[in-house]
Scaffold this active site. Structure first.
Site, PDB file in Angstrom:
ATOM      1  N   THR A  56       0.653   4.233  -2.100  1.00  0.00           N
ATOM      2  CA  THR A  56       1.423   4.933  -0.875  1.00  0.00           C
ATOM      3  C   THR A  56       2.314   4.112   0.175  1.00  0.00           C
ATOM      4  O   THR A  56       1.398   2.992   0.246  1.00  0.00           O
ATOM      5  CB  THR A  56       0.674   6.082  -0.008  1.00  0.00           C
ATOM      6  OG1 THR A  56      -0.228   6.826  -1.026  1.00  0.00           O
ATOM      7  CG2 THR A  56       1.414   6.866   0.938  1.00  0.00           C
TER       8      THR A  56
ATOM      9  N   ASP B   6     -11.459   4.160  15.413  1.00  0.00           N
ATOM     10  CA  ASP B   6     -11.100   2.928  14.709  1.00  0.00           C
ATOM     11  C   ASP B   6     -11.639   1.522  15.321  1.00  0.00           C
ATOM     12  O   ASP B   6     -11.738   1.524  16.483  1.00  0.00           O
ATOM     13  CB  ASP B   6      -9.435   2.745  14.700  1.00  0.00           C
ATOM     14  CG  ASP B   6      -8.869   2.073  13.353  1.00  0.00           C
ATOM     15  OD1 ASP B   6      -9.420   0.960  13.448  1.00  0.00           O
ATOM     16  OD2 ASP B   6      -8.373   2.714  12.602  1.00  0.00           O
TER      17      ASP B   6
ATOM     18  N   TYR C  48     -14.638  -2.679  -3.417  1.00  0.00           N
ATOM     19  CA  TYR C  48     -13.918  -1.174  -2.902  1.00  0.00           C
ATOM     20  C   TYR C  48     -14.026  -0.243  -3.825  1.00  0.00           C
ATOM     21  O   TYR C  48     -14.458   1.026  -3.395  1.00  0.00           O
ATOM     22  CB  TYR C  48     -12.521  -1.941  -2.586  1.00  0.00           C
ATOM     23  CG  TYR C  48     -11.354  -0.689  -2.239  1.00  0.00           C
ATOM     24  CD1 TYR C  48     -11.299  -0.277  -1.000  1.00  0.00           C
ATOM     25  CD2 TYR C  48     -10.815  -0.280  -3.492  1.00  0.00           C
ATOM     26  CE1 TYR C  48     -10.188   0.625  -0.740  1.00  0.00           C
ATOM     27  CE2 TYR C  48      -9.709   0.747  -2.775  1.00  0.00           C
ATOM     28  CZ  TYR C  48      -9.546   1.089  -1.530  1.00  0.00           C
ATOM     29  OH  TYR C  48      -8.662   2.162  -1.211  1.00  0.00           O
TER      30      TYR C  48
ATOM     31  N   PHE D  98      -2.283   2.665   8.572  1.00  0.00           N
ATOM     32  CA  PHE D  98      -1.080   3.332   8.294  1.00  0.00           C
ATOM     33  C   PHE D  98      -1.158   4.619   7.790  1.00  0.00           C
ATOM     34  O   PHE D  98      -0.315   5.657   8.459  1.00  0.00           O
ATOM     35  CB  PHE D  98      -0.713   2.412   7.009  1.00  0.00           C
ATOM     36  CG  PHE D  98       0.409   3.005   5.857  1.00  0.00           C
ATOM     37  CD1 PHE D  98       1.548   3.651   6.470  1.00  0.00           C
ATOM     38  CD2 PHE D  98       0.123   3.259   4.841  1.00  0.00           C
ATOM     39  CE1 PHE D  98       2.473   4.113   5.688  1.00  0.00           C
ATOM     40  CE2 PHE D  98       0.777   3.755   3.843  1.00  0.00           C
ATOM     41  CZ  PHE D  98       2.035   4.247   4.300  1.00  0.00           C
TER      42      PHE D  98
ATOM     43  N   VAL E 229     -17.510   2.901  12.235  1.00  0.00           N
ATOM     44  CA  VAL E 229     -17.738   4.139  11.524  1.00  0.00           C
ATOM     45  C   VAL E 229     -18.805   3.915  10.460  1.00  0.00           C
ATOM     46  O   VAL E 229     -19.379   4.839   9.919  1.00  0.00           O
ATOM     47  CB  VAL E 229     -16.316   4.845  10.697  1.00  0.00           C
ATOM     48  CG1 VAL E 229     -16.878   6.109   9.852  1.00  0.00           C
ATOM     49  CG2 VAL E 229     -15.569   5.171  11.758  1.00  0.00           C
TER      50      VAL E 229
HETATM   51  P1  NAD Z   1      -5.208   0.668   6.614  1.00  0.00           P
HETATM   52  O1  NAD Z   1      -5.825  -0.556   6.467  1.00  0.00           O
HETATM   53  O2  NAD Z   1      -3.745   0.766   7.264  1.00  0.00           O
HETATM   54  O3  NAD Z   1      -6.067   1.735   7.402  1.00  0.00           O
HETATM   55  C1  NAD Z   1      -7.599   2.007   7.386  1.00  0.00           C
HETATM   56  C2  NAD Z   1      -8.088   1.905   8.735  1.00  0.00           C
HETATM   57  O4  NAD Z   1      -9.352   1.960   8.854  1.00  0.00           O
HETATM   58  C3  NAD Z   1      -7.638   0.826   9.482  1.00  0.00           C
HETATM   59  O5  NAD Z   1      -7.214   1.171  10.977  1.00  0.00           O
HETATM   60  C4  NAD Z   1      -9.002   0.102   9.861  1.00  0.00           C
HETATM   61  O6  NAD Z   1      -8.953  -0.614  11.219  1.00  0.00           O
HETATM   62  C5  NAD Z   1      -9.855   1.272   9.942  1.00  0.00           C
HETATM   63  N1  NAD Z   1     -11.367   0.952   9.541  1.00  0.00           N
HETATM   64  C6  NAD Z   1     -11.683   0.295   8.439  1.00  0.00           C
HETATM   65  N2  NAD Z   1     -13.088  -0.016   8.646  1.00  0.00           N
HETATM   66  C7  NAD Z   1     -13.407   0.558   9.725  1.00  0.00           C
HETATM   67  C8  NAD Z   1     -14.779   0.819  10.301  1.00  0.00           C
HETATM   68  N3  NAD Z   1     -16.006   0.699   9.601  1.00  0.00           N
HETATM   69  N4  NAD Z   1     -14.849   1.551  11.359  1.00  0.00           N
HETATM   70  C9  NAD Z   1     -13.709   2.059  11.936  1.00  0.00           C
HETATM   71  N5  NAD Z   1     -12.564   1.819  11.658  1.00  0.00           N
HETATM   72  C10 NAD Z   1     -12.347   1.141  10.370  1.00  0.00           C
HETATM   73  O7  NAD Z   1      -5.260   1.587   5.099  1.00  0.00           O
HETATM   74  P2  NAD Z   1      -4.471   2.731   4.974  1.00  0.00           P
HETATM   75  O8  NAD Z   1      -3.637   2.379   3.855  1.00  0.00           O
HETATM   76  O9  NAD Z   1      -4.135   3.603   5.794  1.00  0.00           O
HETATM   77  O10 NAD Z   1      -5.402   3.454   4.016  1.00  0.00           O
HETATM   78  C11 NAD Z   1      -6.457   4.680   4.625  1.00  0.00           C
HETATM   79  C12 NAD Z   1      -7.322   5.131   3.506  1.00  0.00           C
HETATM   80  O11 NAD Z   1      -6.831   5.851   2.392  1.00  0.00           O
HETATM   81  C13 NAD Z   1      -8.483   4.131   3.136  1.00  0.00           C
HETATM   82  O12 NAD Z   1      -9.829   4.920   2.983  1.00  0.00           O
HETATM   83  C14 NAD Z   1      -7.988   3.730   1.845  1.00  0.00           C
HETATM   84  O13 NAD Z   1      -8.897   3.316   0.985  1.00  0.00           O
HETATM   85  C15 NAD Z   1      -7.192   4.967   1.157  1.00  0.00           C
HETATM   86  N6  NAD Z   1      -6.112   4.810   0.544  1.00  0.00           N
HETATM   87  C16 NAD Z   1      -4.790   4.347   0.779  1.00  0.00           C
HETATM   88  C17 NAD Z   1      -4.105   4.119  -0.188  1.00  0.00           C
HETATM   89  C18 NAD Z   1      -2.667   3.512   0.111  1.00  0.00           C
HETATM   90  O14 NAD Z   1      -1.883   3.354  -0.789  1.00  0.00           O
HETATM   91  N7  NAD Z   1      -2.417   3.515   1.536  1.00  0.00           N
HETATM   92  C19 NAD Z   1      -4.169   4.324  -1.482  1.00  0.00           C
HETATM   93  C20 NAD Z   1      -5.622   4.853  -1.819  1.00  0.00           C
HETATM   94  C21 NAD Z   1      -6.551   4.947  -0.942  1.00  0.00           C
END
Ligand code: NAD
Ligand code: UDP
Length: 322
Positions: free
Chosen positions: A186, A36, A156, A16, A62
């Site tokens: 978010t 990814d 986490y 996202f 990753v």
């Molecule tokens: P999301 O799940 O939509 O995106 C995370 C992406 O990381 C995914 O596309 C997933 O396939 C990829 N991924 C996970 N592990 C992986 C690995 N080992 N190798 C390669 N790719 C991998 O989540 P998001 O909401 O887009 O969050 C993005 C980042 O922001 C994350 O680190 C999350 O912890 C942080 N975050 C997001 C929010 C929020 O509200 N969206 C809040 C706090 C922190």
């Protein structure tokens, strides 16, 4: 054509936030290497980039050493490490993958960058979850948090905290330019409506005329930030000078709502006022309230969120009805 001659790496690019960040960097003229493994991401978030010659997608885990998957001669200017499952149901379904990507994944990326000539800036996507169930409100960066080290959320929360530790070591001991963003809840277009977070759940429910599931008594609060505001803050964090070693909250303190208020606001935005609320058990270790103190982001980035929750929900509604 790489107009800025700058190269960025984004891990978690199919997610996202990562996919929106990628669009913003491409718009600024960056060449972007996006990584990814689709553990929680969606390929359709990248469909529109298929013919963009400045975008290079690499399918990789990753949590493996970065030299295994990044091109040998790559000298990135900036690396955004966003890869991690992010919703509580998803990270609890993948606890090992979650703690690995935030801990050893962060370590491997920083160790890789240590060997590069380009001395890239490194941005770690941390989270408001490092504050746990906070005893201070709102939460400022100086608060150390109240986290259960061995609860359902700790794969986490504690992995993000260890990720921050690893960032701190590479700043202090190796002189690297590492910056941490603590992201608060978010929402926006391209959220995965099946990922179990509150806004995706409520949107899926209003779209299918189902009752909105409120956990516990619904009095717990979250502060909701629209994704374009977040991405603007992350971009500033990656491009401004003199931020090495800084940790900065990014979120919207103006939009703190209880779960019940959130349900009502989503119902209104989607013009479904008649839908009922369905109360369910509160999950373990669910934080009771959360709101960012963004004094530091205002001062160092000259950043503050612009999109109200009502406006953001309208934009989300329109994006999902197209
Ligand atoms: P999301 O799940 O939509 O995106 C995370 C992406 O990381 C995914 O596309 C997933 O396939 C990829 N991924 C996970 N592990 C992986 C690995 N080992 N190798 C390669 N790719 C991998 O989540 P998001 O909401 O887009 O969050 C993005 C980042 O922001 C994350 O680190 C999350 O912890 C942080 N975050 C997001 C929010 C929020 O509200 N969206 C809040 C706090 C922190
Ligand atoms: N929540 C809810 N109904 C849902 C999903 C979540 O009431 O269908 C609550 C959850 O218990 C938490 C808040 O909404 O208090 C935010 O949950 P989310 O999973 O979005 O993120 P968190 O901030 O807890 O990581």
């Amino acid at each position: 054509m790489n107009r800025s001659n700058q190269t960025a790496v984004i891990t978690g690019v199919a997610g996202f936030v990562g996919s929106h960040l990628c669009d913003a960097l491409l718009k600024q003229g960056y060449s972007v290497y996006g990584i990814d493994n689709f553990i929680t991401g969606q390929a359709k978030n990248l469909d529109h980039l298929e013919s963009n010659s400045d975008f290079h997608f690499i399918r990789a885990d990753v949590s493996q050493p970065a030299a295994n998957y990044l091109p040998k001669l790559l000298e990135p200017d900036v690396v955004y490490h966003l890869a991690s499952p992010a919703s509580p149901p998803r990270y609890q379904a993948h606890p090992v993958e979650t703690y690995l990507v935030n801990s050893i994944g962060t370590h491997y990326l920083l160790q890789y960058l240590k060997t590069r000539a380009s001395q890239a800036r490194f941005i770690f996507a941390s989270t408001s979850e490092v504050y746990g169930d906070p005893t201070e409100h709102p939460q400022s960066e100086s608060y150390w948090g109240n986290v259960n080290p061995n609860g359902v959320r700790s794969c986490y929360d504690e992995a993000k905290r260890l990720g921050e530790t690893i960032c701190g070591v590479h700043t202090r001991d190796f002189g690297m330019d590492v910056r941490i963003v603590r992201i608060f809840n978010t929402y926006g277009p391209r959220m995965d409506l099946a990922d179990g977070r509150i806004i995706p759940n409520f949107i899926a429910q209003v779209r299918s005329d189902h009752p909105l599931t409120v956990y516990g008594d619904g009095s717990q609060t979250r502060s909701f930030c629209y994704v374009s505001d977040l991405v603007e803050g992350i971009l500033l964090m990656g491009t401004l000078q003199n931020l090495a070693g800084e940790t900065i909250n990014l979120g919207n303190p103006n939009e703190e709502h209880t779960a019940i208020q959130t349900a009502e606001l989503v119902k209104n935005a989607f013009e479904k006022p008649g839908l009922e609320l369905l109360f369910k058990d509160l999950p373990g270790d669910d934080p009771t309230r959360r709101k960012p103190d963004i004094t530091k982001a205002r001062a160092l980035l000259n950043w503050s969120p612009k999109v109200s929750f009502a406006e953001g929900l309208r934009r989300v509604r329109d994006s999902f009805s197209n």
